[in-house]
Motif scaffolding. Structure first.
Motif: not given
Length: 321
Positions: A116-117, A173-175, A179-180, A218, A220, A234, A238
């Motif tokens: 998560d963020a 969304r994945c942080y 993913s970055a 991302p 975050r 973002f 995603s």
């Protein structure tokens, strides 16, 4: 399908036109026989026939039983279900079960779990518990999709393919760091230069300017409001990652069974905005939609009407017709 309105538009997303292979209107629901003793399956099917059911979606959340250990498949029970449905004149909308990876996969490859963020990794124990950018989940998803297509693609009960389930419902969304890295690749392809990113995002504000793509993360959790343009990009990225998953699974199915239509269940409803359905529609042959009504809302019919119009008006699968 259960809780679903659908538009069965004829068209093509692959190399040749694909048509709905049955006359009349499809009527049925999701069927999850693995949740019940096998002794009741015959009664289930008898009740379906009494109700006039002619199509059920099958296998949406069955990955853990179809592949109880990595690389070891158990199709016997699934064979019996599909044969039973076919013997009773009920077609199958056969799903790739990729919305819910098995427990063994999370234990062997915990990096597929989304982050998560705030940087916390989710735990196994629910559905859609995978990072849309993960090459590991992509590899395993395509493997199970191919195994199903090769085993059941020519079965007369299989009327169409149902890819995964409700993309972006829980893992929009994945942080994580994977993913970055994928986000930076997406930005480089979209903007070409880091100066163009700075201009588009207005990074002069609050000293956010970047000197290389490697510096970009991302959006975050941070001390206050994140850059809104960064957040928008973002979200676009995603959505593209999820659509890429759909496209990859659909490509395997079309390779093995080029004449069988492909769909997945959209969620054009309420304020759901996890994925760009305008872009996703290009990868399905039939547009299908889930819609959940809130019984306590006396005006929910308005949202249902808009949703139905939006789905029905989609030009999905009309290219080349």
């Amino acid at each position: 399908m259960s809780g679903t309105t659908s538009s069965t538009t004829t068209g093509t997303s692959g190399a040749s036109a694909v048509r709905w292979p049955a006359p009349g209107i499809a009527y049925g629901a999701d069927y999850n026989p693995e949740q019940w003793p096998e002794e009741v399956w015959a009664e289930d099917v008898a009740l379906m026939r009494e109700a006039g059911v002619n199509l059920v979606s099958l296998g949406i959340f069955s990955w853990g039983l179809l592949e109880p250990e990595e690389g070891r498949y158990d199709f016997g029970w699934f064979d019996r279900v599909i044969d039973l449905l076919h013997e009773n004149g009920i077609g199958v909308d056969l799903a790739t079960p990729t919305a819910a990876p098995p427990v063994w996969m999370h234990q062997a490859y915990p990096e597929i779990l989304p982050v998560d963020a705030s940087g916390h990794r989710y735990s196994q124990g629910s559905r859609e518990s995978w990072c849309p950018s993960s090459p590991v989940i992509r590899q395993h998803a395509l493997r199970i999709a191919r195994a199903l297509a090769e085993r059941y693609g020519s079965h007369p009960a299989v009327r169409m393919w149902h890819v995964s389930n409700e993309f972006a419902c829980h893992n929009a969304r994945c942080y994580c760091d994977v993913s970055a890295a994928a986000f930076r690749v997406w930005l480089r392809e979209r903007y070409t230069s880091i100066d163009a990113v700075n201009a588009a995002w207005g990074t002069a504000f609050w000293s956010q300017n970047y000197t290389s793509f490697e510096q970009v993360l991302p959006p975050r959790l941070t001390t206050t409001i994140s850059n809104p343009s960064q957040i928008l990009d973002f979200h676009r990225f995603s959505s593209d990652e999820l659509i890429g998953q759909l496209e990859a699974e659909a490509a395997v199915l079309r390779e093995v069974t080029p004449d069988t239509p492909v769909t997945t269940n959209f969620m054009v409803m309420g304020d759901f905005e996890g994925v760009d359905y305008g872009a996703m529609r290009r990868h399905v042959d039939l547009v299908s939609n889930d819609h959940y009504l809130w019984s306590e809302d006396p005006t929910s019919w308005r949202d249902l009407a808009f949703s139905a119009d939006r789905v029905r008006g989609s030009p999905a699968a009309t290219r080349g017709c």
